[in-house]
Scaffold this motif. Structure first.
Motif, PDB file in Angstrom:
ATOM      1  N   GLU A 423     -34.739   3.127   3.424  1.00 55.07           N
ATOM      2  CA  GLU A 423     -33.954   4.286   3.015  1.00 55.07           C
ATOM      3  C   GLU A 423     -34.221   4.551   1.537  1.00 55.07           C
ATOM      4  N   THR A 424     -33.584   5.579   1.001  1.00 59.02           N
ATOM      5  CA  THR A 424     -33.888   6.028  -0.354  1.00 59.02           C
ATOM      6  C   THR A 424     -33.594   4.956  -1.393  1.00 59.02           C
ATOM      7  N   ALA A 425     -32.582   4.130  -1.180  1.00 57.05           N
ATOM      8  CA  ALA A 425     -32.267   3.081  -2.146  1.00 57.05           C
ATOM      9  C   ALA A 425     -33.426   2.103  -2.292  1.00 57.05           C
ATOM     10  N   HIS A 426     -34.107   1.788  -1.190  1.00 53.19           N
ATOM     11  CA  HIS A 426     -35.287   0.933  -1.280  1.00 53.19           C
ATOM     12  C   HIS A 426     -36.359   1.581  -2.166  1.00 53.19           C
ATOM     13  N   PHE A 427     -36.553   2.875  -1.960  1.00 49.11           N
ATOM     14  CA  PHE A 427     -37.599   3.566  -2.707  1.00 49.11           C
ATOM     15  C   PHE A 427     -37.276   3.617  -4.196  1.00 49.11           C
ATOM     16  N   ARG A 428     -36.018   3.858  -4.545  1.00 45.36           N
ATOM     17  CA  ARG A 428     -35.648   3.899  -5.964  1.00 45.36           C
ATOM     18  C   ARG A 428     -35.882   2.545  -6.628  1.00 45.36           C
ATOM     19  N   LEU A 429     -35.429   1.477  -5.992  1.00 36.92           N
ATOM     20  CA  LEU A 429     -35.608   0.154  -6.580  1.00 36.92           C
ATOM     21  C   LEU A 429     -37.090  -0.220  -6.683  1.00 36.92           C
ATOM     22  N   HIS A 430     -37.858   0.187  -5.689  1.00 33.18           N
ATOM     23  CA  HIS A 430     -39.295  -0.083  -5.737  1.00 33.18           C
ATOM     24  C   HIS A 430     -39.947   0.670  -6.906  1.00 33.18           C
ATOM     25  N   CYS A 431     -39.599   1.929  -7.085  1.00 32.66           N
ATOM     26  CA  CYS A 431     -40.152   2.718  -8.197  1.00 32.66           C
ATOM     27  C   CYS A 431     -39.738   2.123  -9.542  1.00 32.66           C
ATOM     28  N   GLU A 432     -38.500   1.683  -9.651  1.00 30.88           N
ATOM     29  CA  GLU A 432     -38.042   1.086 -10.908  1.00 30.88           C
ATOM     30  C   GLU A 432     -38.806  -0.204 -11.210  1.00 30.88           C
ATOM     31  N   GLU A 433     -39.051  -0.993 -10.186  1.00 29.02           N
ATOM     32  CA  GLU A 433     -39.758  -2.258 -10.391  1.00 29.02           C
ATOM     33  C   GLU A 433     -41.184  -2.020 -10.881  1.00 29.02           C
ATOM     34  N   LEU A 434     -41.863  -1.022 -10.291  1.00 30.69           N
ATOM     35  CA  LEU A 434     -43.262  -0.781 -10.662  1.00 30.69           C
ATOM     36  C   LEU A 434     -43.394  -0.023 -11.976  1.00 30.69           C
ATOM     37  N   SER A 435     -42.437   0.870 -12.260  1.00 33.17           N
ATOM     38  CA  SER A 435     -42.555   1.700 -13.467  1.00 33.17           C
ATOM     39  C   SER A 435     -41.836   1.107 -14.665  1.00 33.17           C
ATOM     40  N   LYS A 436     -40.990   0.098 -14.440  1.00 31.45           N
ATOM     41  CA  LYS A 436     -40.166  -0.489 -15.502  1.00 31.45           C
ATOM     42  C   LYS A 436     -39.286   0.581 -16.163  1.00 31.45           C
ATOM     43  N   ASP A 437     -38.813   1.513 -15.340  1.00 30.54           N
ATOM     44  CA  ASP A 437     -38.041   2.648 -15.844  1.00 30.54           C
ATOM     45  C   ASP A 437     -36.809   2.819 -14.963  1.00 30.54           C
TER      46      ASP A 437
END
Length: 796
Positions: A423-437
């Protein structure tokens, strides 16, 4: 926010007993549009319970039994759900087998039949399934929800000469046998990838076939009905399948994960559908060599869209259709990236701009968050908010992260979550982990709240200082105000879902040829030009003008990469209109202080002061009545009249206020800034406000306001459009109210003037204060300022 007519949100079901595998035996009798089926559902007990509900719509001759269960079971059926209930709670971790024997005849949604009849004796005979979003239940007993993913075995029986296709790989064929006087053969297809029910597919009938060279371990074959000249049309339409597969895997830095990639085209399938290993197309997409010259880009984009679903949707599965943007937004964006790599940046930006327009045009009818659980049916989610709206959010993330980080994020997303439900929460956390943002604010604003920033841009250029000042306001209303106006949205959205055909594949905006789009990367050039006046003001009402990345860096860009959505109740709702004299234009507003101060002094002055200002008031009345001719003429006449009335009033009241005509600002039309050809931004508000010299930007610090859904969007105003088509939408009502008010005052002025001349002076005094009170009343309910009505009462 729009709401479902059910009055409640849709959530994932509680599944203590969840199916893990289905074994389907299906015999197709095409002439009767009949399927004789036997389905064995193997389910695992995740926590101790005794009830399993299977979706099954309009099944006939239904029989249900439970094999290998530790206790007996009973079942019931209401025409939609088979409820299987065991006598005791099943132990956690155990498995049960439920066998359902049934028939279905002409299921209205899930199976598309075609066969010869007296009216069409030469028609090809075939049947193809189409399950998205919740239609597998019409002929397969299952838990028809994307959260439930099963492996499958298909044993499909049909006429001996028919081609039989299904999701998975072919494991064998039986010898022909007699059935109802015809020769039948059974084909066995095995699907080892856990797949939600809406992605399962079966195709049976008279098909022509063309094989292409495999890509790695993936077999590629093309099918269509015999009446479509299979060899010519299949190669013309799908001949680039190998090239698209090679490009996609290279772009995502992954290997293609499926053992086969088959495509079948037939009549009446309504677009294209990304079924697991077996993609279906409506045969209206088929091309000949002649039509290919014009339409190849369109077809290749749809081909790429469906192929991208292999990763975004089929392997990485959304656990609920509320999060469908994670598959459709990605697939639509990969179309755009395909254009970027094959047709150039101009085509990429033109497609992004077209996508923005499609999304914003739908926002004029209704708005919803990209992620929402409130819908009447899950297919309502497949709109332009989902496709171009979702793609734009992904593009904004790409611009925020940078290309290297973004594509590394996409690769890791596929690797980490393949064969999982997300779901979207997985995608947000994944993006934060890779972008450090940290991206919580971005997702709150752009994903979980509806709408987009509506921007009102104004500028001021000083020739002497050679300085351009840009001012950007966000004019959408705060969430509370938007929610209050949301009542008609459910009706508008529901009528769209019920009355309109669903988007083609559900790939909105893909029917326009990319070659037809023109690049407008220099659309904003020249915004720094100034008039001969030493100080020039201009204003424009724009939602989020499309500007390319080149235009975003030019001197006229008035957007920000992540403009916060205001929550303030003071967000302005209107911009100057062409009815400047009567709708509080910049000049009138800046002059009103002088007029009010002079009139306040006049109230406290003697009768001589009143008579001395009579001439000035009459000149003001004449100026106001002529101010609606044009914007510039109204502004100049309003300035002259108001400054002259101020001078006259000041001579009697010794007030020191006014505005020099040489300093009066000039306003441009609200549509002026949107008259240039649009070009796509890097986000809906894509880059920091730039300037020819110095720029300043003013926007509310708080985020997340919905534009008012009951008001038409001011986006895409053209220079030729009348001002009433732009902001504010209520200008015609205001003008009517002002005209009515003027007639009212004129009539009663004559009446009370006559009354006061024939009665005592106290009656005249009361009539004056009567009009003073009505001035407040009418100015409150119309767009005209208070001093307009006060002058009328003063005159009477």
């Amino acid at each position: 926010m729009w709401r479902s007519t059910r009055g409640k949100a849709d959530y994932e079901p509680s599944l203590p007993i969840i199916p893990k595998h289905i074994d389907l035996e299906a015999t197709f009798i095409l002439s009767e549009q009949r399927v004789i089926g036997k389905c064995t559902v193997r389910a695992r007990v995740r926590r101790s319970d005794r009830v399993l509900d299977l979706h099954a719509v309009d099944f006939l001759t239904l029989q249900v039994r439970c094999d290998d269960a530790p206790c007996a079971c009973r079942w019931s059926y209401d025409g939609e759900v088979i409820a299987v209930v065991w006598e005791e709670d099943l132990p956690e971790g155990s498995e049960v087998h439920v066998v359902v024997e049934y028939e279905v005849v002409a299921p209205p949604k899930a199976l598309q039949f075609s066969h010869a009849d007296p009216q069409h004796p030469r028609r090809s005979r075939w049947v193809v399934s189409d399950h998205e979003t919740e239609r597998a239940r019409c002929w397969i007993p299952c838990v028809d929800n994307p959260l439930v993913r099963t492996t499958a075995m298909f044993h499909v029986s049909a006429f001996e000469e028919y081609t039989v296709l299904a999701s998975g790989v072919l494991t064998g064929q039986d010898e022909p046998y007699d059935f109802r006087g015809f020769r039948y053969r059974t084909h066995h297809w095995k699907l080892d990838i856990a797949t939600p029910s809406y992605l399962l597919c079966v195709a049976v009938g008279e098909f022509g076939k063309v094989e292409l060279e495999p890509v790695g371990d993936t077999q590629i074959a093309l099918y269509t009905t015999l009446d479509n000249s299979p060899h010519e049309t299949l190669l013309s339409t799908f001949g680039d399948t190998r090239e698209c597969m090679q490009w996609l895997t290279k772009k995502l830095s992954v290997s293609f994960p499926l053992p086969k990639y088959y495509q079948v085209a037939a009549y009446g399938l309504n677009g294209a559908m990304e079924n697991m290993t077996l993609v279906t197309w409506d045969d209206s997409w088929l091309m000949t060599q002649e039509t290919r010259r014009e339409l190849w880009q369109i077809t290749n984009r749809i081909l790429l869209h469906e192929m991208a679903h292999t990763f975004f949707g089929n392997l990485v599965v959304v656990r609920h259709f509320a999060h469908a943007w994670l598959k459709e937004g990605w697939a639509h964006y990969m179309e755009c990236v395909y254009l970027e790599d094959h047709c150039g940046k101009a085509s990429f930006e033109a497609e992004l701009c077209s996508s923005a327009h499609n999304y914003m045009d739908e926002c004029k009818r209704y708005m919803r968050p990209i992620v929402t659980r409130e819908f009447e049916h899950s297919f309502q989610m497949f709109d332009k908010h989902l496709y171009p709206g979702g793609a734009w959010r992904i593009h904004m993330l790409r611009r925020r992260m940078g290309d290297d980080v973004f594509w590394a994020m996409a690769n890791k997303w596929i690797e980490r979550y393949s064969n999982k439900a997300v779901e979207t929460a997985h995608f947000r956390l994944h993006c934060e982990e890779l972008s450090k943002d940290p991206l919580a604010q971005f997702f709150d604003q752009w994903i979980f709240r509806s709408g987009y920033p509506r921007l009102e841009c104004s500028y001021e250029y000083d020739l002497r200082e050679e300085m351009l000042t840009l001012e950007v306001r966000q004019t959408q209303v705060r969430p509370a105000a938007a929610a209050a106006a949301a009542a008609p949205l459910s009706d508008a959205f529901a009528s769209t879902a019920r009355g309109a055909a669903p988007p083609t594949e559900r790939a909105v905006g893909s029917s326009s040829a990319a070659a037809a789009f023109t690049s407008s990367s220099a659309a904003a050039a020249g915004a720094c030009s100034a008039a001969s006046n030493p100080r020039v003001n201009g204003s424009s009402s724009a939602a989020a003008l499309c500007g390319s990345s080149a235009a975003a860096s030019s001197s006229a860009a008035c957007s920000s990469s992540e403009a916060p959505l205001p929550a303030s109740s003071e967000a302005p709702l209107s911009s100057p209109s062409s009815d400047a004299g009567l709708s509080s234009s910049d000049a009138a507003l800046s002059s009103s202080d002088a007029a009010l101060s002079s009139s306040d002094a006049a109230l406290s002055s003697s009768d001589a002061a009143l008579s001395s200002s009579d001439a000035a008031l009459s000149s003001s009345d004449a100026a106001l009545s002529s101010s609606s001719s044009s914007s510039d003429a109204a502004l100049s006449s309003s300035d002259a009249a108001l400054s002259s009335s101020s001078d006259a009033a000041l001579s009697s009241s010794s007030s020191d206020a006014g505005l020099s005509p040489s300093e009066a600002p000039l306003s441009s039309s609200p549509c002026e800034a949107a008259s240039a050809a649009p070009s796509p931004p890097d986000s809906f508000a894509s880059s920091p406000s730039a300037s020819c010299g110095t720029a300043r930007e003013r926007s509310s610090p708080e985020a997340g306001a919905d534009p008012s859904p009951s008001e038409p969007s001011p986006l895409l105003c053209s220079a030729a459009a009348p001002s009433s088509a732009c902001w504010p939408p209520s200008s015609s009502c205001s003008c009517f109210f002002s005209s009515f008010s003027f007639f009212f005052f004129s009539f009663f002025s004559f009446f009370l003037r006559f009354f006061s001349s024939s009665s005592s002076s106290s009656a005249s005094f009361l009539s004056f204060f009567f009009f003073f009170f009505l001035s407040f009343f009418f100015s409150f309910f119309s767009s005209s300022p208070f001093f307009f009505f006060f002058f009328l009462s003063f005159f009477s």
